[in-house]
Design a protein around this motif. Structure first.
Motif, PDB file in Angstrom:
ATOM      1  N   TYR A 189       0.758  -1.299  -0.190  1.00 37.67           N
ATOM      2  CA  TYR A 189      -0.061  -0.012  -0.122  1.00 37.67           C
ATOM      3  C   TYR A 189       1.118   1.343   0.090  1.00 37.67           C
ATOM      4  CZ  TYR A 189      -3.952  -2.609   0.942  1.00 37.67           C
ATOM      5  OH  TYR A 189      -4.886  -4.082   1.102  1.00 37.67           O
ATOM      6  N   TYR A 190       1.931   1.663   0.827  1.00 38.67           N
ATOM      7  CA  TYR A 190       2.584   3.028   0.782  1.00 38.67           C
ATOM      8  C   TYR A 190       3.465   2.803   0.000  1.00 38.67           C
ATOM      9  CZ  TYR A 190       0.612   1.923   5.874  1.00 38.67           C
ATOM     10  OH  TYR A 190      -0.666   1.353   6.497  1.00 38.67           O
ATOM     11  N   MET A 230      -7.086  -9.317  -5.462  1.00 39.97           N
ATOM     12  CA  MET A 230      -6.679  -7.390  -5.301  1.00 39.97           C
ATOM     13  C   MET A 230      -5.085  -6.908  -5.154  1.00 39.97           C
ATOM     14  SD  MET A 230      -7.296  -6.222  -1.298  1.00 39.97           S
ATOM     15  CE  MET A 230      -7.072  -4.505  -0.784  1.00 39.97           C
ATOM     16  N   PHE A 231      -4.227  -7.731  -5.608  1.00 37.43           N
ATOM     17  CA  PHE A 231      -3.044  -7.711  -5.922  1.00 37.43           C
ATOM     18  C   PHE A 231      -2.553  -8.645  -7.232  1.00 37.43           C
ATOM     19  CE2 PHE A 231      -3.156  -6.869  -1.040  1.00 37.43           C
ATOM     20  CZ  PHE A 231      -3.087  -5.628  -1.278  1.00 37.43           C
ATOM     21  N   PRO A 232      -1.406  -8.125  -7.635  1.00 38.30           N
ATOM     22  CA  PRO A 232      -1.052  -8.834  -8.850  1.00 38.30           C
ATOM     23  C   PRO A 232      -0.797  -9.986  -9.003  1.00 38.30           C
ATOM     24  CG  PRO A 232       0.311  -6.550  -8.841  1.00 38.30           C
ATOM     25  CD  PRO A 232      -1.168  -6.541  -7.798  1.00 38.30           C
ATOM     26  N   VAL A 233      -0.828 -11.352  -9.425  1.00 34.51           N
ATOM     27  CA  VAL A 233      -0.302 -12.127  -9.558  1.00 34.51           C
ATOM     28  C   VAL A 233       0.715 -12.641  -9.087  1.00 34.51           C
ATOM     29  CG1 VAL A 233      -0.420 -15.181 -10.126  1.00 34.51           C
ATOM     30  CG2 VAL A 233      -2.266 -13.176 -10.620  1.00 34.51           C
ATOM     31  N   ASP A 234       1.690 -12.115  -9.839  1.00 35.48           N
ATOM     32  CA  ASP A 234       3.275 -12.149  -9.149  1.00 35.48           C
ATOM     33  C   ASP A 234       3.809 -11.884  -7.998  1.00 35.48           C
ATOM     34  OD1 ASP A 234       3.782 -13.742 -11.417  1.00 35.48           O
ATOM     35  OD2 ASP A 234       4.376 -11.011 -13.011  1.00 35.48           O
ATOM     36  N   LEU A 235       2.973 -10.740  -8.011  1.00 36.73           N
ATOM     37  CA  LEU A 235       3.249 -10.200  -6.100  1.00 36.73           C
ATOM     38  C   LEU A 235       2.355 -11.365  -5.004  1.00 36.73           C
ATOM     39  CD1 LEU A 235       4.540  -7.720  -4.481  1.00 36.73           C
ATOM     40  CD2 LEU A 235       1.994  -6.511  -4.573  1.00 36.73           C
ATOM     41  N   SER A 236       1.540 -11.840  -5.477  1.00 39.91           N
ATOM     42  CA  SER A 236       0.680 -12.428  -3.979  1.00 39.91           C
ATOM     43  C   SER A 236       1.743 -13.638  -3.974  1.00 39.91           C
ATOM     44  CB  SER A 236      -0.207 -12.680  -4.565  1.00 39.91           C
ATOM     45  OG  SER A 236      -1.195 -11.498  -4.290  1.00 39.91           O
ATOM     46  N   ASN A 237       2.122 -14.553  -5.232  1.00 44.41           N
ATOM     47  CA  ASN A 237       3.283 -15.248  -5.614  1.00 44.41           C
ATOM     48  C   ASN A 237       4.376 -16.066  -4.551  1.00 44.41           C
ATOM     49  OD1 ASN A 237       1.568 -16.895  -7.186  1.00 44.41           O
ATOM     50  ND2 ASN A 237       2.260 -16.262  -8.368  1.00 44.41           N
TER      51      ASN A 237
END
Length: 253
Positions: A189-190, A230-237
């Motif tokens: 978020y930040y 809510m977040f990009p797939v790569d970021l969640s991975n």
């Protein structure tokens, strides 16, 4: 491979992101703790907030910082851990314990959200010190900015001679299951640059890692909402990779 990883998380159906966020803002309903049975069980550390006027334990009457992302964060994460590894993982249940609870010693890994609000009493300080000395491992997550000041202050009470040491990508924790290729993350978020710090036995990075702090980061936030887009797939991975590595490292050392 990474995108397939997230596909296995979508076991509960897709929800609207706005619905998930609304659920997060409400006070969670806590489920009963489960008895130790040898399986890896997610343990979330709870703590009281000393600046509250009521005995409810809620900041502003609603929010418990230590409960952020409960229970979806750990439910999604343990599903991934069970699917990808050979670890015996308890699914659908987790425990919430204080640091001075004798039951904590039965579980090898503990997780604390928002340690910027953590103000342990003397019994909790001693409880965490003993837990780490006996082989426990704790993950600190979901804090940023000046919240580091309180976290570091409280850890000096727990481990007076220890210091937070910046983690290097070459440390085995980043190759315990996945080969993590970069630590260049940012807070979801930040936009702050994430930093990873370890507390080591005898302040020696070659010895046992006692605790890891995901500063300017919020892995569990990405676990919680990984099945709603809510977040990009790569970021969640990447968040899952770090979490899986932490657990496998702790269970094998």
């Amino acid at each position: 491979m990474c995108r397939l990883l997230l596909a296995s998380v979508c076991f509960s159906g897709l929800l609207g992101a706005s619905t998930a966020q609304a659920q997060r803002r409400r006070a969670p309903e806590f489920e009963p703790n489960v008895a130790y049975d040898g399986r890896f069980t997610w343990v979330r550390v709870k703590y009281m907030l000393p600046d509250l006027s009521s005995g409810s334990g809620f900041r502003g009457g609603r929010d418990l910082p230590w409960s952020h992302d409960y229970p979806r964060g750990e439910r999604n994460f343990t599903k991934i851990l069970s699917t990808l590894s050979t670890a015996r993982v308890r699914l659908g249940s987790s425990n919430i314990l204080t640091l001075d609870d004798p039951e904590l010693g039965k579980f090898p890994v503990a997780y604390m959200a928002e340690p910027g609000f953590w103000r342990p009493n003397d019994k909790e300080v001693l409880g965490l010190r003993n837990y780490l000395a006996k082989g426990g491992f704790i993950i600190f997550d979901d804090f940023a900015g000046q919240h580091w000041l309180n976290f570091e202050s409280q850890m000096r009470r727990v481990l007076p001679n220890a210091r937070a040491i910046p983690m290097e990508l070459t440390h085995p924790v980043f190759d315990a299951f996945y080969k993590v290729k970069t630590l260049a993350y940012t807070h979801p978020y930040y936009g702050l640059k994430s930093e990873f710090y370890g507390y080591f036995e005898d302040n020696d990075p070659k010895k046992r890692l006692l605790a890891i702090a995901n500063y300017n980061n919020d892995l569990s936030e990405m676990w919680e909402f990984s099945d709603v887009g809510m977040f990009p797939v790569d970021l969640s991975n990447e968040a899952y990779k770090l979490g899986v590595n932490y657990i496998i490292y702790a269970l094998t050392r």
